[in-house]
Design a protein around this motif. Structure first.
Motif, PDB file in Angstrom:
ATOM      1  N   PHE A 169       0.829  -1.208   0.000  1.00 45.80           N
ATOM      2  CA  PHE A 169       0.000   0.000   0.000  1.00 45.80           C
ATOM      3  C   PHE A 169       0.865   1.260   0.000  1.00 45.80           C
ATOM      4  CE2 PHE A 169      -1.942   3.363   2.590  1.00 45.80           C
ATOM      5  CZ  PHE A 169      -3.052   3.651   1.812  1.00 45.80           C
ATOM      6  N   ILE A 170       1.922   1.283   0.815  1.00 46.14           N
ATOM      7  CA  ILE A 170       2.796   2.457   0.884  1.00 46.14           C
ATOM      8  C   ILE A 170       3.523   2.660  -0.440  1.00 46.14           C
ATOM      9  CG2 ILE A 170       4.804   3.458   2.028  1.00 46.14           C
ATOM     10  CD1 ILE A 170       3.939   2.047   4.579  1.00 46.14           C
ATOM     11  N   SER A 171       4.006   1.569  -1.034  1.00 46.10           N
ATOM     12  CA  SER A 171       4.680   1.680  -2.333  1.00 46.10           C
ATOM     13  C   SER A 171       3.730   2.202  -3.397  1.00 46.10           C
ATOM     14  CB  SER A 171       5.242   0.316  -2.739  1.00 46.10           C
ATOM     15  OG  SER A 171       6.168  -0.168  -1.781  1.00 46.10           O
ATOM     16  N   ALA A 172       2.512   1.667  -3.413  1.00 46.35           N
ATOM     17  CA  ALA A 172       1.527   2.140  -4.387  1.00 46.35           C
ATOM     18  C   ALA A 172       1.169   3.600  -4.147  1.00 46.35           C
ATOM     19  CB  ALA A 172       0.270   1.273  -4.325  1.00 46.35           C
ATOM     20  N   LEU A 173       1.177   4.028  -2.887  1.00 48.04           N
ATOM     21  CA  LEU A 173       0.853   5.419  -2.563  1.00 48.04           C
ATOM     22  C   LEU A 173       1.912   6.366  -3.120  1.00 48.04           C
ATOM     23  CD1 LEU A 173      -1.458   6.774  -0.951  1.00 48.04           C
ATOM     24  CD2 LEU A 173       0.107   6.905   0.986  1.00 48.04           C
ATOM     25  N   PHE A 174       3.185   5.998  -2.984  1.00 48.10           N
ATOM     26  CA  PHE A 174       4.257   6.828  -3.531  1.00 48.10           C
ATOM     27  C   PHE A 174       4.196   6.855  -5.061  1.00 48.10           C
ATOM     28  CE2 PHE A 174       6.193   6.610   0.660  1.00 48.10           C
ATOM     29  CZ  PHE A 174       6.827   7.843   0.758  1.00 48.10           C
ATOM     30  N   VAL A 175       3.889   5.715  -5.668  1.00 51.27           N
ATOM     31  CA  VAL A 175       3.772   5.671  -7.128  1.00 51.27           C
ATOM     32  C   VAL A 175       2.634   6.565  -7.594  1.00 51.27           C
ATOM     33  CG1 VAL A 175       3.219   4.176  -9.079  1.00 51.27           C
ATOM     34  CG2 VAL A 175       4.818   3.389  -7.327  1.00 51.27           C
ATOM     35  N   GLN A 176       1.506   6.522  -6.897  1.00 52.41           N
ATOM     36  CA  GLN A 176       0.373   7.367  -7.263  1.00 52.41           C
ATOM     37  C   GLN A 176       0.722   8.848  -7.105  1.00 52.41           C
ATOM     38  OE1 GLN A 176      -2.862   6.072  -4.807  1.00 52.41           O
ATOM     39  NE2 GLN A 176      -3.038   4.065  -5.801  1.00 52.41           N
ATOM     40  N   MET A 177       1.484   9.185  -6.057  1.00 53.46           N
ATOM     41  CA  MET A 177       1.855  10.578  -5.849  1.00 53.46           C
ATOM     42  C   MET A 177       2.678  11.106  -7.025  1.00 53.46           C
ATOM     43  SD  MET A 177       4.188  12.323  -2.869  1.00 53.46           S
ATOM     44  CE  MET A 177       5.669  11.635  -3.606  1.00 53.46           C
ATOM     45  N   PHE A 178       3.700  10.354  -7.449  1.00 50.55           N
ATOM     46  CA  PHE A 178       4.540  10.813  -8.553  1.00 50.55           C
ATOM     47  C   PHE A 178       3.791  10.754  -9.882  1.00 50.55           C
ATOM     48  CE2 PHE A 178       7.954   9.930  -5.500  1.00 50.55           C
ATOM     49  CZ  PHE A 178       8.730  11.059  -5.670  1.00 50.55           C
ATOM     50  N   THR A 179       2.879   9.805 -10.037  1.00 48.90           N
ATOM     51  CA  THR A 179       2.092   9.747 -11.263  1.00 48.90           C
ATOM     52  C   THR A 179       1.193  10.972 -11.388  1.00 48.90           C
ATOM     53  OG1 THR A 179       2.094   7.320 -11.184  1.00 48.90           O
ATOM     54  CG2 THR A 179       0.434   8.374 -12.566  1.00 48.90           C
ATOM     55  N   ILE A 180       0.531  11.327 -10.296  1.00 48.72           N
ATOM     56  CA  ILE A 180      -0.329  12.518 -10.319  1.00 48.72           C
ATOM     57  C   ILE A 180       0.511  13.771 -10.548  1.00 48.72           C
ATOM     58  CG2 ILE A 180      -1.884  13.931  -8.923  1.00 48.72           C
ATOM     59  CD1 ILE A 180      -2.770  11.338  -7.537  1.00 48.72           C
ATOM     60  N   ALA A 181       1.701  13.826  -9.933  1.00 47.28           N
ATOM     61  CA  ALA A 181       2.581  14.984 -10.121  1.00 47.28           C
ATOM     62  C   ALA A 181       2.993  15.124 -11.587  1.00 47.28           C
ATOM     63  CB  ALA A 181       3.807  14.855  -9.225  1.00 47.28           C
ATOM     64  N   LEU A 182       3.308  14.017 -12.233  1.00 45.47           N
ATOM     65  CA  LEU A 182       3.675  14.071 -13.650  1.00 45.47           C
ATOM     66  C   LEU A 182       2.498  14.487 -14.518  1.00 45.47           C
ATOM     67  CD1 LEU A 182       5.940  10.902 -13.991  1.00 45.47           C
ATOM     68  CD2 LEU A 182       6.649  13.289 -14.141  1.00 45.47           C
ATOM     69  N   GLN A 183       1.295  14.013 -14.179  1.00 44.76           N
ATOM     70  CA  GLN A 183       0.118  14.400 -14.950  1.00 44.76           C
ATOM     71  C   GLN A 183      -0.146  15.898 -14.837  1.00 44.76           C
ATOM     72  OE1 GLN A 183      -2.959  11.898 -13.397  1.00 44.76           O
ATOM     73  NE2 GLN A 183      -2.395  10.124 -14.636  1.00 44.76           N
ATOM     74  N   ILE A 184       0.089  16.463 -13.663  1.00 41.02           N
ATOM     75  CA  ILE A 184      -0.144  17.896 -13.472  1.00 41.02           C
ATOM     76  C   ILE A 184       0.929  18.721 -14.191  1.00 41.02           C
ATOM     77  CG2 ILE A 184      -0.221  19.741 -11.749  1.00 41.02           C
ATOM     78  CD1 ILE A 184      -1.417  17.735  -9.798  1.00 41.02           C
ATOM     79  N   ALA A 185       2.188  18.272 -14.123  1.00 40.25           N
ATOM     80  CA  ALA A 185       3.300  19.066 -14.654  1.00 40.25           C
ATOM     81  C   ALA A 185       3.574  18.815 -16.131  1.00 40.25           C
ATOM     82  CB  ALA A 185       4.567  18.778 -13.847  1.00 40.25           C
ATOM     83  N   LEU A 186       3.075  17.697 -16.682  1.00 32.73           N
ATOM     84  CA  LEU A 186       3.468  17.305 -18.034  1.00 32.73           C
ATOM     85  C   LEU A 186       3.125  18.341 -19.105  1.00 32.73           C
ATOM     86  CD1 LEU A 186       4.821  15.087 -19.641  1.00 32.73           C
ATOM     87  CD2 LEU A 186       2.587  13.989 -19.938  1.00 32.73           C
ATOM     88  N   PRO A 187       1.939  18.979 -19.108  1.00 34.56           N
ATOM     89  CA  PRO A 187       1.681  19.961 -20.173  1.00 34.56           C
ATOM     90  C   PRO A 187       2.688  21.102 -20.193  1.00 34.56           C
ATOM     91  CG  PRO A 187      -0.352  19.359 -19.057  1.00 34.56           C
ATOM     92  CD  PRO A 187       0.752  18.775 -18.246  1.00 34.56           C
ATOM     93  N   ILE A 188       3.030  21.636 -19.026  1.00 30.88           N
ATOM     94  CA  ILE A 188       3.962  22.766 -18.972  1.00 30.88           C
ATOM     95  C   ILE A 188       5.383  22.308 -19.222  1.00 30.88           C
ATOM     96  CG2 ILE A 188       4.836  24.621 -17.513  1.00 30.88           C
ATOM     97  CD1 ILE A 188       2.178  24.666 -16.077  1.00 30.88           C
TER      98      ILE A 188
END
Length: 259
Positions: A169-188
């Protein structure tokens, strides 16, 4: 008087879970929020929880009560950490954007934690908190903790999870955090990368041009324009982020309770 004394241990355990959650959860952990308000809010919500969710088993003040207090502190901190970690994805996304815009060397002091954070990351984090208040996200956080009292009651003394489930669960939580961060930052970040490519081509075709004097202002101006244009996309992704926070909190409680 006897009934009050019987309910008091259960009330204190519920209060400890909520106050521990307030120590690290978004919005509630901000230094600008008075401690008296946090304690008063915890007492008020604990009273509601005690009146609507009575204890299934009587709780007595014995030697095991100390371990129950420690358990409730751990549960509250774990729920708050889950919510805060996913919301910190906004700051991570801002760090990616700052690095591409050339602001990575400049940081500001976060009044919430007292640590240095990236400029754009702090801006996006404040916008995320404002959006959370607008859509009553703080109510959803409190509802998540209240729901944890049903799935994992305070009178339950033992944890039912396995080490493998919690680590996954903790590993998946960190993966989700960086995935969401990339989705937010990717257009810019992607658009600024194209600006770098264009500046590189320009430097090769026009060697007389001082590309360093021109490139930094162009990237900063382009970055600010893209921040303005992608703001609707940012708020659209925040809706999925808040849903992910609630789902992760519920999943954590189910893992701890073994349900």
């Amino acid at each position: 008087m006897n009934s009050i004394l019987e309910v008091l241990p259960y009330f204190l355990l519920v209060l400890i879970r909520f106050t521990s959650f307030f120590l690290i959860a978004p919005i509630f952990s901000m230094k600008g929020m008075p401690n008296q308000f946090k304690i008063g809010l915890g007492v008020f919500i604990a009273l509601i929880a005690v009146s609507t969710l009575p204890a299934e088993e009587p709780i007595v003040l014995d030697a095991y009560y100390t371990f129950m207090v420690i358990k409730e502190i751990g549960v509250g901190l774990a729920l708050g950490f889950t919510a805060a970690l996913l919301l910190y994805a906004v700051q991570v996304a801002g760090a990616f954007i700052d690095f591409q815009m050339g602001f990575a060397i400049a940081n500001v002091i976060d009044p919430q934690t007292g640590a240095q954070v990236p400029i754009i990351g702090h801006f996006k984090y404040m916008m995320a908190l404002l959006f959370m208040l607008t859509v009553n996200g703080h109510h959803m956080l409190l509802d998540g903790v209240m729901h944890s009292l049903r799935l994992f009651p305070v009178e339950t003394m033992t944890f039912a999870f396995e080490a493998g489930d919690l680590s996954s669960f903790i590993s998946a939580l960190f993966v989700q955090m960086f995935t969401i961060a990339l989705q937010i930052a990717l257009p810019i970040v992607g658009a600024l990368f194209l600006v770098d490519v264009a500046l590189g081509i320009l430097a090769k075709t026009v060697p007389q041009l001082n590309i360093f004097a021109v490139g930094f202002p162009v990237k900063i101006f382009t970055g600010f324009v893209l921040l303005l244009l992608t703001m609707p996309i940012f708020f659209y992704l925040l809706q999925f982020l808040f849903e992910k926070i609630m789902m992760s909190m519920a999943q954590l409680v189910k893992i701890m309770g073994g349900t």
